[in-house]
Write an enzyme that holds these catalytic residues in place. Structure first.
Site, PDB file in Angstrom:
ATOM      1  N   LYS A 216      47.586  36.486  40.554  1.00 18.16           N
ATOM      2  CA  LYS A 216      47.521  36.244  41.997  1.00 18.16           C
ATOM      3  C   LYS A 216      46.086  36.395  42.498  1.00 18.16           C
ATOM      4  O   LYS A 216      45.573  35.551  43.220  1.00 18.16           O
ATOM      5  CB  LYS A 216      48.447  37.231  42.698  1.00 18.16           C
ATOM      6  CG  LYS A 216      48.578  37.042  44.167  1.00 18.16           C
ATOM      7  CD  LYS A 216      49.643  37.968  44.703  1.00 18.16           C
ATOM      8  CE  LYS A 216      49.447  38.206  46.175  1.00 18.16           C
ATOM      9  NZ  LYS A 216      50.351  39.218  46.704  1.00 18.16           N
ATOM     10  N   GLU A 222      42.312  42.912  32.926  1.00 15.02           N
ATOM     11  CA  GLU A 222      42.994  42.611  31.660  1.00 15.02           C
ATOM     12  C   GLU A 222      43.226  41.099  31.520  1.00 15.02           C
ATOM     13  O   GLU A 222      42.929  40.491  30.482  1.00 15.02           O
ATOM     14  CB  GLU A 222      44.363  43.311  31.595  1.00 15.02           C
ATOM     15  CG  GLU A 222      44.311  44.818  31.564  1.00 15.02           C
ATOM     16  CD  GLU A 222      44.335  45.456  32.952  1.00 15.02           C
ATOM     17  OE1 GLU A 222      43.919  44.786  33.931  1.00 15.02           O
ATOM     18  OE2 GLU A 222      44.758  46.616  33.055  1.00 15.02           O
ATOM     19  N   GLY A 277      53.377  40.796  43.648  1.00 13.81           N
ATOM     20  CA  GLY A 277      53.366  40.528  42.203  1.00 13.81           C
ATOM     21  C   GLY A 277      54.709  40.799  41.535  1.00 13.81           C
ATOM     22  O   GLY A 277      55.232  39.964  40.799  1.00 13.81           O
ATOM     23  N   ARG A 278      55.304  41.960  41.833  1.00 17.43           N
ATOM     24  CA  ARG A 278      56.550  42.328  41.143  1.00 17.43           C
ATOM     25  C   ARG A 278      57.770  41.593  41.692  1.00 17.43           C
ATOM     26  O   ARG A 278      58.880  41.809  41.226  1.00 17.43           O
ATOM     27  CB  ARG A 278      56.737  43.848  41.176  1.00 17.43           C
ATOM     28  CG  ARG A 278      56.678  44.461  42.550  1.00 17.43           C
ATOM     29  CD  ARG A 278      56.538  45.974  42.494  1.00 17.43           C
ATOM     30  NE  ARG A 278      56.310  46.570  43.799  1.00 17.43           N
ATOM     31  CZ  ARG A 278      55.121  46.695  44.380  1.00 17.43           C
ATOM     32  NH1 ARG A 278      54.039  46.267  43.755  1.00 17.43           N
ATOM     33  NH2 ARG A 278      54.993  47.265  45.560  1.00 17.43           N
ATOM     34  N   GLU A 363      56.820  50.808  40.952  1.00 17.48           N
ATOM     35  CA  GLU A 363      55.632  50.390  41.699  1.00 17.48           C
ATOM     36  C   GLU A 363      55.975  50.244  43.186  1.00 17.48           C
ATOM     37  O   GLU A 363      55.115  50.383  44.049  1.00 17.48           O
ATOM     38  CB  GLU A 363      55.076  49.065  41.134  1.00 17.48           C
ATOM     39  CG  GLU A 363      53.598  48.867  41.437  1.00 17.48           C
ATOM     40  CD  GLU A 363      52.970  47.722  40.659  1.00 17.48           C
ATOM     41  OE1 GLU A 363      52.392  47.971  39.590  1.00 17.48           O
ATOM     42  OE2 GLU A 363      53.042  46.569  41.113  1.00 17.48           O
ATOM     43  N   HIS A 394      71.559  55.405  19.513  1.00 16.19           N
ATOM     44  CA  HIS A 394      71.101  56.118  18.318  1.00 16.19           C
ATOM     45  C   HIS A 394      69.706  56.702  18.535  1.00 16.19           C
ATOM     46  O   HIS A 394      68.993  56.983  17.579  1.00 16.19           O
ATOM     47  CB  HIS A 394      71.127  55.169  17.114  1.00 16.19           C
ATOM     48  CG  HIS A 394      72.527  54.739  16.811  1.00 16.19           C
ATOM     49  ND1 HIS A 394      73.354  55.453  15.966  1.00 16.19           N
ATOM     50  CD2 HIS A 394      73.275  53.719  17.298  1.00 16.19           C
ATOM     51  CE1 HIS A 394      74.546  54.865  15.927  1.00 16.19           C
ATOM     52  NE2 HIS A 394      74.516  53.808  16.729  1.00 16.19           N
ATOM     53  N   LYS A 526      42.395  51.183  38.524  1.00 20.28           N
ATOM     54  CA  LYS A 526      41.526  50.026  38.239  1.00 20.28           C
ATOM     55  C   LYS A 526      40.087  50.344  38.625  1.00 20.28           C
ATOM     56  O   LYS A 526      39.138  50.011  37.909  1.00 20.28           O
ATOM     57  CB  LYS A 526      41.983  48.805  39.056  1.00 20.28           C
ATOM     58  CG  LYS A 526      43.320  48.219  38.644  1.00 20.28           C
ATOM     59  CD  LYS A 526      43.572  46.951  39.458  1.00 20.28           C
ATOM     60  CE  LYS A 526      45.004  46.485  39.371  1.00 20.28           C
ATOM     61  NZ  LYS A 526      45.319  45.412  40.300  1.00 20.28           N
TER      62      LYS A 526
HETATM   63  O1  F6P Z   1      49.731  46.482  38.386  1.00 25.35           O
HETATM   64  C1  F6P Z   1      49.241  46.292  39.666  1.00 25.35           C
HETATM   65  C2  F6P Z   1      49.301  44.893  40.050  1.00 25.35           C
HETATM   66  O2  F6P Z   1      48.640  44.797  41.248  1.00 25.35           O
HETATM   67  C3  F6P Z   1      50.731  44.382  40.140  1.00 25.35           C
HETATM   68  O3  F6P Z   1      51.323  44.641  41.344  1.00 25.35           O
HETATM   69  C4  F6P Z   1      50.550  42.953  39.832  1.00 25.35           C
HETATM   70  O4  F6P Z   1      51.752  42.386  39.498  1.00 25.35           O
HETATM   71  C5  F6P Z   1      49.548  43.017  38.715  1.00 25.35           C
HETATM   72  O5  F6P Z   1      48.673  44.041  39.105  1.00 25.35           O
HETATM   73  C6  F6P Z   1      48.806  41.756  38.405  1.00 25.35           C
HETATM   74  O6  F6P Z   1      48.027  41.316  39.459  1.00 25.35           O
HETATM   75  P1  F6P Z   1      47.437  39.842  39.473  1.00 25.35           P
HETATM   76  O7  F6P Z   1      48.572  38.888  39.484  1.00 25.35           O
HETATM   77  O8  F6P Z   1      46.609  39.761  40.721  1.00 25.35           O
HETATM   78  O9  F6P Z   1      46.607  39.665  38.241  1.00 25.35           O
END
Ligand code: F6P
Length: 560
Positions: A216, A222, A277-278, A363, A394, A526
């Site tokens: 987004k 990452e 995002g979630r 979250e 198990h 972050k």
């Molecule tokens: O983990 C934190 C977060 O902000 C989530 O809410 C989101 O889904 C994820 O990072 C990824 O963010 P982006 O889509 O901006 O890379």
């Protein structure tokens, strides 16, 4: 002062309302009540404590609740003004007030197409335009009319994203594998650990791979690191930058950054700041889903989500699955002090559901600051975890049965499996079902000392040994669970299930008076990572942080 609905204005004070106090009194009666007795006292207990939503059965009878508990919890929900908040969610109010945003994932699956306004503008035309783009790309890739730089069809899609830009699509693609294309393999890369991307690149051919960069913000460390490495790998093989157009698409609300990365503007799929995002698998973040299972199935998933939205809006509280789930959760977290919550899907395809719901719930509701900007005075979000049955049996079910921590569980299972072994004379699915039922039953009833003694008497003759072993083999029971059953795991039933959980999370957030739609806690980590990275790059000893942090950095720098 005990607050009544009239004088009660700050929701963080919910613990001071008459409804909360009544629940506290009621808890004193309920804390030693055994579900075994509740069942034997009322032959209609199941009838009174289940909800049927189309073919989905939500059985909440194996909970430590009575008719009185339900009545009191529903009064609490009314006091928390759930009905009004629900309206605000659906009408696009900026309820995510710390980011000044609406939380409009419901618009993404609004199959009625009724207008939903944000800042005076209907968002449905935007949603529909994006769906058309998803439809076109998914069709082109699946039919083979979208060709790679050497004229080959796409056979691998690699979604690079993390958190909400990864967990939803990967969970859904795993769950709906039987509906997926046999010619296209979806891969998901999220971890910045090079092992993740390398292992995927090892099995991909640049000529037939489509990378979907899902972010987004298009700034997530990452994702961007993986995206740049994937691009380097691709250019290294394909040799020409112009070929990126055939192999990279992006999903983002940050078009400038996408273009700067080198992705062609035609290959940008947008999402908006009102999609969290979630909560985004319903948006263009679901592109990998649409390519893998086809647009028709993706639309079925949206339909299922929309049906759950209608259920959440229209059903009275006592027949409303997300509301009852939420209230039972509040009952356990805030009155019984059960902090943990397990999701136990009895279907191998739902193996990623616990991880998906972990982000969705933790979250959203892992917050200690209320909407009134004050520290909340009660426990909020549960610690959510889980594992597909029967594997969990198990591993950690020992603790579920006899541990000192009581963990309310959701058992989830489709009645029919999407897989069958030819002439399944070994009855895989029935064995799975038997285990599901057995677990919910035994957690609830337990096993009394007398039953254990009777069972052991024939085998162990020595009375002293018998006495010693009985306490180890008895089960207190009274361990609560919900059972969620539905006919089969399909795009529609999965859409329903996920949206029901979303609304459960929302309802709890309202009761706890927190903003379920921001995630400042994640942002902080972050920020610090950005300060640590230069220290590692410098390869020199640091004194920038506390002694533990400094020495961890120094150890890495000196050991590498
Ligand atoms: O983990 C934190 C977060 O902000 C989530 O809410 C989101 O889904 C994820 O990072 C990824 O963010 P982006 O889509 O901006 O890379």
């Amino acid at each position: 002062m005990v607050l009544t609905k009239k004088n009660y204005s700050y929701m963080t004070e919910i613990t001071k309302t008459v409804e909360w106090c009544a629940l506290k009194d009621h808890f004193e009666k309920m804390k030693s009540t055994h579900m075994r007795d509740l069942f034997s006292d009322d032959s209609k207990r199941f009838e009174k404590n289940h909800i049927l939503f189309d073919d989905l059965l939500f059985d909440f009878s194996k909970n430590r609740i009575t008719e009185e508990t339900k009545k009191l919890l529903i009064s609490l929900a009314k006091t928390a003004d759930i009905e009004n908040w629900r309206k605000r969610l659906f009408s696009g109010d900026k309820i995510n007030f710390t980011e000044n945003r609406s939380a409009l994932h419901i618009a993404l699956r609004n199959r009625s197409n009724d207008p939903i306004m944000v800042d005076g503008k209907d968002v449905m035309p935007l949603v529909n335009a994006e769906l058309s783009k998803i439809k076109k790309l998914s069709k082109d890739v699946r039919s083979g009319s979208w060709k790679g730089y050497s004229g080959e069809k796409i056979t691998s899609i690699v979604n690079i994203g993390i958190g909400g830009s990864d967990l939803g699509p990967s969970m859904v693609c795993e769950a709906l594998k039987p509906f997926g294309s046999k010619e296209i393999t979806p891969h998901f890369v999220s971890n910045v650990d090079a092992a993740d991307l390398s292992q995927v690149l090892d099995v991909c051919d640049p000529e037939t791979t489509l990378f979907i960069i899902a972010s987004k913000t298009f700034t997530t460390q990452e994702t961007m690191t993986n995206a740049f490495s994937a691009r380097d790998w691709f250019i290294n093989k394909a040799k020409k930058n112009e070929f990126i157009k055939k192999h990279f698409v992006a999903i983002s609300s940050n078009s400038d950054a996408v273009i700067e990365f080198g992705i062609h503007p035609e290959n940008i799929f947008v999402l908006w700041d009102w999609v969290g995002g979630r909560y985004s698998l319903w948006s263009s973040i679901g592109l990998s889903i649409a390519i893998f299972i086809g647009m028709k199935n993706f639309e079925e998933l949206l339909e299922g989500g929309h049906e759950a939205d209608n259920h959440f809006i229209a059903e009275p509280m006592e027949k409303n699955i997300p509301i009852m789930m939420a209230l039972i959760g509040v009952w356990y977290i805030n009155f019984f002090d059960f902090s943990s919550y397990a999701i136990l899907p009895y279907d191998q395809c739902l193996t990623k559901l616990p991880a998906y719901l972990q982000q969705a719930d933790m979250e959203s509701n892992g917050k200690f600051i209320g909407r009134d900007n004050k520290r909340v005075c009660l426990k909020t979000g549960p610690i959510l975890w889980g594992e597909a049955g029967t594997n969990g049996q198990h591993a950690f079910y020992q603790l579920l049965h006899q541990g000192t921590e009581i963990v309310p569980c959701d058992f989830v299972m489709p009645v029919n499996s999407n897989y069958s072994l030819e002439d399944d004379k070994n009855k895989h699915h029935q064995i799975l079902q038997a285990n599901f039922i057995a677990q919910t039953q035994s957690l609830m009833t337990g096993k009394s000392v007398i039953d254990v003694q009777n069972e052991m008497r024939d085998v162990i003759k020595n009375d002293q040994t018998l006495r010693r072993l009985v306490s180890h083999r008895m089960f207190e029971g009274n361990r609560p669970s919900n059972s969620i059953l539905f006919k089969s795991l399909t795009p529609r039933s999965l859409g329903r299930l996920v949206a029901l959980y979303e609304h459960k999370i929302f309802t709890q957030g309202i009761i706890w008076n927190i903003n379920s739609f921001d995630q400042w806690g994640v942002e902080y980590g972050k920020q610090i990572a950005k300060l640590v990275l230069p220290e590692l790059e410098s390869k020199k000893d640091t004194k920038a942080f506390d002694s533990s942090t400094n020495n961890l950095i120094n150890y890495i720098n000196n050991t590498a």
